[in-house]
Design a protein around this motif. Structure first.
Motif, PDB file in Angstrom:
ATOM      1  N   VAL A 464      20.643  31.954 -42.084  1.00  0.00           N
ATOM      2  CA  VAL A 464      19.498  32.245 -41.375  1.00  0.00           C
ATOM      3  C   VAL A 464      18.513  31.330 -41.002  1.00  0.00           C
ATOM      4  O   VAL A 464      18.052  30.582 -41.932  1.00  0.00           O
ATOM      5  CB  VAL A 464      18.734  33.549 -42.267  1.00  0.00           C
ATOM      6  N   VAL A 465      18.413  31.085 -39.663  1.00  0.00           N
ATOM      7  CA  VAL A 465      17.378  30.055 -39.232  1.00  0.00           C
ATOM      8  C   VAL A 465      15.949  30.776 -39.038  1.00  0.00           C
ATOM      9  O   VAL A 465      15.879  31.893 -38.244  1.00  0.00           O
ATOM     10  CB  VAL A 465      18.090  29.640 -37.768  1.00  0.00           C
ATOM     11  N   GLY A 466      15.113  30.184 -39.876  1.00  0.00           N
ATOM     12  CA  GLY A 466      13.812  30.552 -39.866  1.00  0.00           C
ATOM     13  C   GLY A 466      13.255  30.329 -38.556  1.00  0.00           C
ATOM     14  O   GLY A 466      13.374  29.213 -37.876  1.00  0.00           O
ATOM     15  N   THR A 467      12.217  31.132 -38.087  1.00  0.00           N
ATOM     16  CA  THR A 467      11.466  30.832 -36.830  1.00  0.00           C
ATOM     17  C   THR A 467       9.933  30.565 -37.143  1.00  0.00           C
ATOM     18  O   THR A 467       9.512  30.022 -36.045  1.00  0.00           O
ATOM     19  CB  THR A 467      11.595  31.951 -35.976  1.00  0.00           C
ATOM     20  N   GLY A 468       9.353  30.856 -38.152  1.00  0.00           N
ATOM     21  CA  GLY A 468       7.897  30.849 -38.365  1.00  0.00           C
ATOM     22  C   GLY A 468       7.449  29.280 -38.077  1.00  0.00           C
ATOM     23  O   GLY A 468       7.964  28.281 -38.700  1.00  0.00           O
ATOM     24  N   ASP A 469       6.135  29.263 -37.668  1.00  0.00           N
ATOM     25  CA  ASP A 469       5.845  27.820 -37.233  1.00  0.00           C
ATOM     26  C   ASP A 469       4.676  27.539 -38.309  1.00  0.00           C
ATOM     27  O   ASP A 469       4.116  28.214 -39.270  1.00  0.00           O
ATOM     28  CB  ASP A 469       5.146  27.667 -35.844  1.00  0.00           C
ATOM     29  N   LEU A 470       4.118  26.151 -37.936  1.00  0.00           N
ATOM     30  CA  LEU A 470       3.214  25.519 -39.010  1.00  0.00           C
ATOM     31  C   LEU A 470       1.821  26.163 -39.088  1.00  0.00           C
ATOM     32  O   LEU A 470       1.297  26.467 -40.182  1.00  0.00           O
ATOM     33  CB  LEU A 470       2.950  24.049 -38.661  1.00  0.00           C
ATOM     34  N   SER A 471       1.558  26.822 -37.728  1.00  0.00           N
ATOM     35  CA  SER A 471       0.186  27.404 -37.807  1.00  0.00           C
ATOM     36  C   SER A 471       0.357  28.885 -38.554  1.00  0.00           C
ATOM     37  O   SER A 471      -0.747  29.062 -39.219  1.00  0.00           O
ATOM     38  CB  SER A 471      -0.188  27.720 -36.211  1.00  0.00           C
ATOM     39  N   MET A 487      17.070  30.524 -44.463  1.00  0.00           N
ATOM     40  CA  MET A 487      17.601  29.441 -45.031  1.00  0.00           C
ATOM     41  C   MET A 487      17.528  28.137 -44.572  1.00  0.00           C
ATOM     42  O   MET A 487      17.759  27.037 -45.308  1.00  0.00           O
ATOM     43  CB  MET A 487      19.405  29.777 -45.154  1.00  0.00           C
ATOM     44  N   TYR A 488      16.789  28.068 -43.757  1.00  0.00           N
ATOM     45  CA  TYR A 488      16.265  26.714 -43.051  1.00  0.00           C
ATOM     46  C   TYR A 488      15.241  26.944 -41.858  1.00  0.00           C
ATOM     47  O   TYR A 488      15.487  27.728 -40.885  1.00  0.00           O
ATOM     48  CB  TYR A 488      17.395  25.673 -42.398  1.00  0.00           C
ATOM     49  N   GLY A 489      13.991  26.595 -42.115  1.00  0.00           N
ATOM     50  CA  GLY A 489      12.968  26.789 -41.191  1.00  0.00           C
ATOM     51  C   GLY A 489      12.840  25.712 -39.992  1.00  0.00           C
ATOM     52  O   GLY A 489      12.017  24.658 -40.350  1.00  0.00           O
ATOM     53  N   VAL A 490      13.584  25.767 -38.854  1.00  0.00           N
ATOM     54  CA  VAL A 490      13.228  24.732 -37.927  1.00  0.00           C
ATOM     55  C   VAL A 490      12.009  24.601 -37.544  1.00  0.00           C
ATOM     56  O   VAL A 490      11.641  23.294 -36.909  1.00  0.00           O
ATOM     57  CB  VAL A 490      14.488  24.985 -36.817  1.00  0.00           C
ATOM     58  N   ASN A 491      11.113  25.422 -37.471  1.00  0.00           N
ATOM     59  CA  ASN A 491       9.851  25.502 -36.953  1.00  0.00           C
ATOM     60  C   ASN A 491       8.655  25.205 -37.895  1.00  0.00           C
ATOM     61  O   ASN A 491       7.540  24.970 -37.357  1.00  0.00           O
ATOM     62  CB  ASN A 491       9.419  26.712 -36.026  1.00  0.00           C
ATOM     63  N   ALA A 492       9.094  24.844 -39.122  1.00  0.00           N
ATOM     64  CA  ALA A 492       8.162  24.846 -40.229  1.00  0.00           C
ATOM     65  C   ALA A 492       7.098  23.823 -40.002  1.00  0.00           C
ATOM     66  O   ALA A 492       6.116  23.799 -40.489  1.00  0.00           O
ATOM     67  CB  ALA A 492       8.890  24.596 -41.619  1.00  0.00           C
ATOM     68  N   GLY A 493       7.231  22.541 -39.250  1.00  0.00           N
ATOM     69  CA  GLY A 493       6.357  21.542 -39.121  1.00  0.00           C
ATOM     70  C   GLY A 493       5.816  21.616 -37.691  1.00  0.00           C
ATOM     71  O   GLY A 493       5.196  20.265 -37.283  1.00  0.00           O
ATOM     72  N   VAL A 494       6.311  22.534 -37.183  1.00  0.00           N
ATOM     73  CA  VAL A 494       5.640  22.578 -35.680  1.00  0.00           C
ATOM     74  C   VAL A 494       4.581  23.391 -35.494  1.00  0.00           C
ATOM     75  O   VAL A 494       4.768  24.689 -35.558  1.00  0.00           O
ATOM     76  CB  VAL A 494       6.956  22.838 -34.687  1.00  0.00           C
ATOM     77  N   PRO A 495       3.221  23.114 -35.057  1.00  0.00           N
ATOM     78  CA  PRO A 495       2.148  24.124 -34.931  1.00  0.00           C
ATOM     79  C   PRO A 495       2.473  24.726 -33.562  1.00  0.00           C
ATOM     80  O   PRO A 495       3.285  24.495 -32.646  1.00  0.00           O
ATOM     81  CB  PRO A 495       0.993  23.363 -34.865  1.00  0.00           C
ATOM     82  N   LYS A 496       1.683  25.848 -33.624  1.00  0.00           N
ATOM     83  CA  LYS A 496       1.848  26.813 -32.503  1.00  0.00           C
ATOM     84  C   LYS A 496       1.602  26.139 -30.920  1.00  0.00           C
ATOM     85  O   LYS A 496       2.257  26.454 -30.150  1.00  0.00           O
ATOM     86  CB  LYS A 496       0.992  28.115 -32.668  1.00  0.00           C
ATOM     87  N   THR A 497       0.496  25.454 -30.979  1.00  0.00           N
ATOM     88  CA  THR A 497       0.073  24.651 -29.685  1.00  0.00           C
ATOM     89  C   THR A 497       1.236  23.806 -29.343  1.00  0.00           C
ATOM     90  O   THR A 497       1.689  23.539 -27.886  1.00  0.00           O
ATOM     91  CB  THR A 497      -1.115  24.005 -29.653  1.00  0.00           C
ATOM     92  N   LEU A 498       2.023  23.124 -30.248  1.00  0.00           N
ATOM     93  CA  LEU A 498       3.296  22.343 -29.895  1.00  0.00           C
ATOM     94  C   LEU A 498       4.617  23.154 -29.528  1.00  0.00           C
ATOM     95  O   LEU A 498       5.423  22.718 -28.899  1.00  0.00           O
ATOM     96  CB  LEU A 498       3.310  21.428 -31.117  1.00  0.00           C
TER      97      LEU A 498
END
Length: 645
Positions: A464-471, A487-498
């Motif tokens: 399961v690829v996570g979609t939630g972002d840093l913001s 199972m892996y959050g690809v957007n975890a280090g990306v804030p919403k503006t980015l």
């Protein structure tokens, strides 16, 4: 002052060997600098005589004229609360030294001689000048004062926290280990370089890199003041190219080859530098090496803080997003970090599919683009991506259709599973009235969607690829054990503006076709929403995230300055008022700043158990890397300051 100090670099119109004329021009620039509120001002190497005097440096009249000129400058500036660094030739110990004199309120704080004397190519300095290493005296009589002399001097302002000044001269910077490297280890946060670097093809770019890199290595501000076109052109030309950098970033620079005197200024942030040094635990590690052992004499001087005027530095309202000049390269780099992280995880887990919930919103769109590209990167067909749209009570036609069209255009597996019946059954099981649209109503839907994705991943041997972002992680805007989990959050280090910038970048790149590009642009134009409440009477989104938690551009700004640099609420507000001038008033900024602190503290428990995910920038909230915070910490210190504001 919030840690800001205005510093400047001055390039005076020079008359070679005319110390009287040069003195007047220097005084003129000092007065101009004082009007601008500059507290530390740097002039070029041998500014009182000129660098290219040649054998005239053997002439006693020239050396004495320079000393007299400096004495008069000290007297003329006795009322100024400004540190002034001026290049001057000095006789001591039967030798002549290429020095920088530091003045403050009429006092000559010290004389710092050049350490590394170039004697190659167009340079012939050893003919006239000795190295600081050849100095015997620690103090000399100069310009009517007893003055400390040596390369072992640091200058500390008693009235301004973190302001400690180190000095080096031209060639000192160009050697493998510049003196400023050691000066910074012993506390110098502001490094001054009085230079006479001549101009050559391609040298301005190299000079940029050199100064920026040294400021970055030293976690310091660096002023490089270079000699101008008044120098002799017998064998070389000087451009006056001067610049001010802070921790790797160029703050300002002069125009090259100007026929007029120049003065540039910038506000450096001493608080940032001090915080960065405390944060980087390897910074002081060099001191354990024998060759790094030094003894510095600290020269203290009184300097009072002054009210901040107009800030001489750009405060970006979008600190996470790349500027236009670096946009393409930076986005490509970030996107590839996400792609490589996901591909490596898929490969290591021997997963057959990447399972993603596709809502038609920004975050899931970026995650889907990353997943599709990860398959390309691994040489797999895109049908290894399983996109699942799960319409619920708040799903609108716009997001539903965008989700379906985007999945089709990217050529992935598609599945549609409505969560309405399952949610209604769950409401019945837990005896919840579905007409009550409370947090239970909303979170039931989020957790049902996560359960579907997890079970599909089990069924298809997938992740399961996570979609939630840093913001969202910062604000806790996620349902615990719902969209909070993957199972892996690809957007975890990306804030919403980015996220927005990246999706826009993909939409205008060759990564997608015209159909996908059109859909991506419409996704960008769609209000951000979890779509957990029913649409309005027109079928449009009725639950807009930014109406509830505040504008993401503000929260990303707060997040950057609070977590990246540890700024206090008053400073964050001060910077926000500058960055968002004309967009948000003070009352609105304070409202959302208070909300940020409140949510950030109470939602830490969600960040304490985050799934794995790649760090893509300087800031990350993973409990395994950048951010370790107790979930039960109190926010009283910060909230009380916000209340006072």
């Amino acid at each position: 002052m919030f840690g800001y100090v205005k510093i400047g670099a001055a390039v005076p119109q020079l008359k070679l060997a005319d110390c009287i004329s040069n003195k007047e021009e220097i005084l003129k620039l000092i007065r101009e600098a004082n009007e601008k509120g500059i507290r530390v001002l740097t002039f070029p190497e041998l500014a009182l005589t000129g660098y290219t005097c040649g054998d005239l440096f053997f002439q006693l009249p020239l050396i004495q004229a320079a000393e007299q000129a400096l004495k008069e400058i000290a007297a003329e500036t006795a009322e100024l609360d400004m540190v002034i660094a001026i290049g001057v030739p000095v006789m001591a110990d039967n030798q002549t030294f290429n020095c920088v004199a530091l003045l403050h309120q009429g006092r000559i704080l010290g004389l710092v001689p050049k350490t590394f004397i170039p004697n190659y190519s167009e340079f012939y300095e050893e003919r006239w000048f000795a190295s600081a290493g050849d100095l015997i005296s620690e103090e000399i009589s100069y310009a009517g004062q007893m003055v400390p002399i040596g390369a072992d001097l640091l200058f500390a302002a008693d009235g301004i926290p973190f302001l400690k000044i180190g000095v080096e001269i031209c060639e000192d910077l160009w050697v493998p280990i510049p003196p400023s490297s050691y000066q910074s280890l012993y506390g110098a946060t502001l490094l001054l370089n009085a230079s006479a670097s001549n101009e050559l093809a391609g040298k301005p770019q190299y000079r940029h890199q050199l100064v920026a890199q040294q400021s970055s290595r030293c976690l310091a501000a660096y002023v490089y003041a270079a000699a101008g076109i008044g120098e002799s052109t017998q064998d070389a030309v000087f451009s006056g190219h001067s610049l001010i950098c802070e921790n790797g970033s160029l703050l300002c620079e002069t125009e090259s080859f100007s026929r007029e005197s120049q003065l540039v200024a910038a506000d450096i942030d001493l608080e940032v530098l001090a915080n960065e040094r405390r944060h980087h635990t390897t910074f002081m590690g060099q001191l354990s090496q024998p060759e790094a052992q030094r003894f510095y004499r600290e020269i203290h001087f009184p300097m009072t803080e002054s009210p901040l005027g107009k800030l001489d530095r750009h405060i970006s309202p979008a600190p996470f997003t790349p500027d236009d000049a670096h946009l393409d390269a930076r986005c490509q780099n970030i996107f590839q970090i996400q792609v490589t992280g996901l591909a490596r995880r898929m490969e290591h887990a021997h997963a057959n599919t990447l399972v993603i919930g596709i809502s038609g919103g920004l975050d899931s769109t970026l995650a889907l683009l990353v997943a599709a590209k990860a398959c390309d990167y691994l040489g797999l067909s895109r049908d290894h991506v399983l996109g699942v749209t799960m319409p619920g009570f708040g799903t609108t036609d716009r997001t539903y259709n965008n989700a379906l069209e985007l999945m089709r255009s990217l050529g992935i597996q598609m599945k549609e599973i409505s969560i309405k019946n399952a949610a209604l059954q769950h409401f019945e099981d837990i005896e919840h009235d579905p007409e009550i649209h409370d947090v239970t109503y909303e979170n039931t839907q989020a957790r049902e969607r996560t359960q579907i994705l997890m079970d599909l991943a089990n069924k298809t041997n997938g992740l399961v690829v996570g979609t939630g972002d840093l913001s969202e992680l910062a604000l806790g805007w996620a349902t615990y054990n719902g969209d909070h989990m993957s199972m892996y959050g690809v957007n975890a280090g990306v804030p919403k503006t980015l996220v927005r910038v990246l999706v826009n970048w993909v939409a205008h790149s060759k990564e997608v076709d015209e159909t996908a590009s059109r859909i991506l642009l419409d996704v960008l134009d769609t209000p951000i929403s979890p779509e957990l409440l029913p649409p309005d009477k027109d079928g449009k989104i009725n639950q807009k995230t930014e109406d509830l938690v505040g504008p993401y551009e503000l929260h990303d700004f707060f997040l950057f300055h609070i977590l990246r640099f540890g700024f206090r609420p008053a400073k964050v507000l001060y910077l926000a008022e500058i960055a968002f001038d004309g967009s948000y008033d003070r009352e609105t900024l304070l409202k959302w700043l208070k909300n940020f602190y409140r949510r950030f503290f109470v939602q830490q428990f969600k960040r304490s158990c985050l799934p794995d995910g790649p760090k893509v920038g300087a800031l990350c909230l993973s409990p395994r890397s950048d951010w370790r915070m107790p979930s039960d910490a109190f926010n009283r210190v910060w909230m009380e300051e916000v209340e006072k504001l």
